[in-house]
Design a protein around this motif. Sequence first.
Motif, PDB file in Angstrom:
ATOM      1  N   GLY A 288       2.355  -3.784   4.331  1.00 20.15           N
ATOM      2  CA  GLY A 288       1.916  -2.440   4.732  1.00 20.15           C
ATOM      3  C   GLY A 288       0.404  -2.334   4.896  1.00 20.15           C
TER       4      GLY A 288
ATOM      5  N   THR B  88       0.838  -1.206   0.000  1.00 23.79           N
ATOM      6  CA  THR B  88       0.000   0.000   0.000  1.00 23.79           C
ATOM      7  C   THR B  88       0.871   1.253   0.000  1.00 23.79           C
TER       8      THR B  88
ATOM      9  N   GLN C  37      -9.016  -1.856   9.249  1.00 22.61           N
ATOM     10  CA  GLN C  37      -8.523  -2.363   7.954  1.00 22.61           C
ATOM     11  C   GLN C  37      -8.489  -3.889   7.964  1.00 22.61           C
TER      12      GLN C  37
ATOM     13  N   GLY D 139       2.008  10.038   9.184  1.00 18.26           N
ATOM     14  CA  GLY D 139       0.733   9.581   9.748  1.00 18.26           C
ATOM     15  C   GLY D 139       0.103   8.517   8.854  1.00 18.26           C
TER      16      GLY D 139
END
Length: 213
Positions: free
Chosen positions: A85, A31, A92, A57
């Motif tokens: 990632g 990602t 998620q 972030g």
Amino acid sequence: MRLILLGPPGAGKGTQALRLVAKYGLVQLSTGDMLRAAVKAGTPIGRQVKEIMAGGGLCPDDIVVKIVADRIEQPDARKGFILDGFPRTVPQAQALDRMLKQRGIALDAVIELRVDEGALLKRIETRAAEMAARGEPLRADDNAEALRQRLEAYRAQTAPLIDYYRKQNVLRTVNGMAPIPEVTAAIDNALPPEPASLRAGAAGSKKNDHVSQ
Ligand code: ADP
């Protein structure tokens, strides 16, 4: 085979993902790479996440989940993939569980690369120096302040996934401080002998011949 590589920034996820790609013919879904490509191309998503990424972030879950959902639909991901990632937050991971369930597929393993935090800053400095020596542009987040933020984000939002996947019985922890080839060998040993989709009783698996179905 469907794998997740989990570990803090600088743990060696990208390095090990490339080795797994070469060995098992999986696709690497990073990602970080996908988001950096979006930033570089100046897409609407890229413009939205540029500042967040530069500061170290995490990007909003909905954006990242959508990118991954689109990517695992592609034909080249059908044979298997390594997520590098992603997921980085519990929401998620929950979204990924739903995506996989909808497609009737399962994770084979979540490989946690465990490293000592003191080594991370050094590794990231080395990576930045190597990229500069090759004449490659430095990542916007390869600086001390962004790294501090990335580590903070890992501790607060990603580390809880270790327990999340331990509870699902798919977590395999590997010592990420060992030399690269040894980490690769440890990952090999940690992988299940065959993909979960075959273990679930699909036809054509010789190793399952003795199992009554
Ligand atoms: P690292 O080298 O720190 O592991 P990555 O290349 O995986 O970094 O990611 C770089 C940045 O991209 C992250 O700091 C974050 O801003 C963004 N990012 C990547 N993956 C995700 C994700 N799954 N959720 C939110 N943000 C992400």
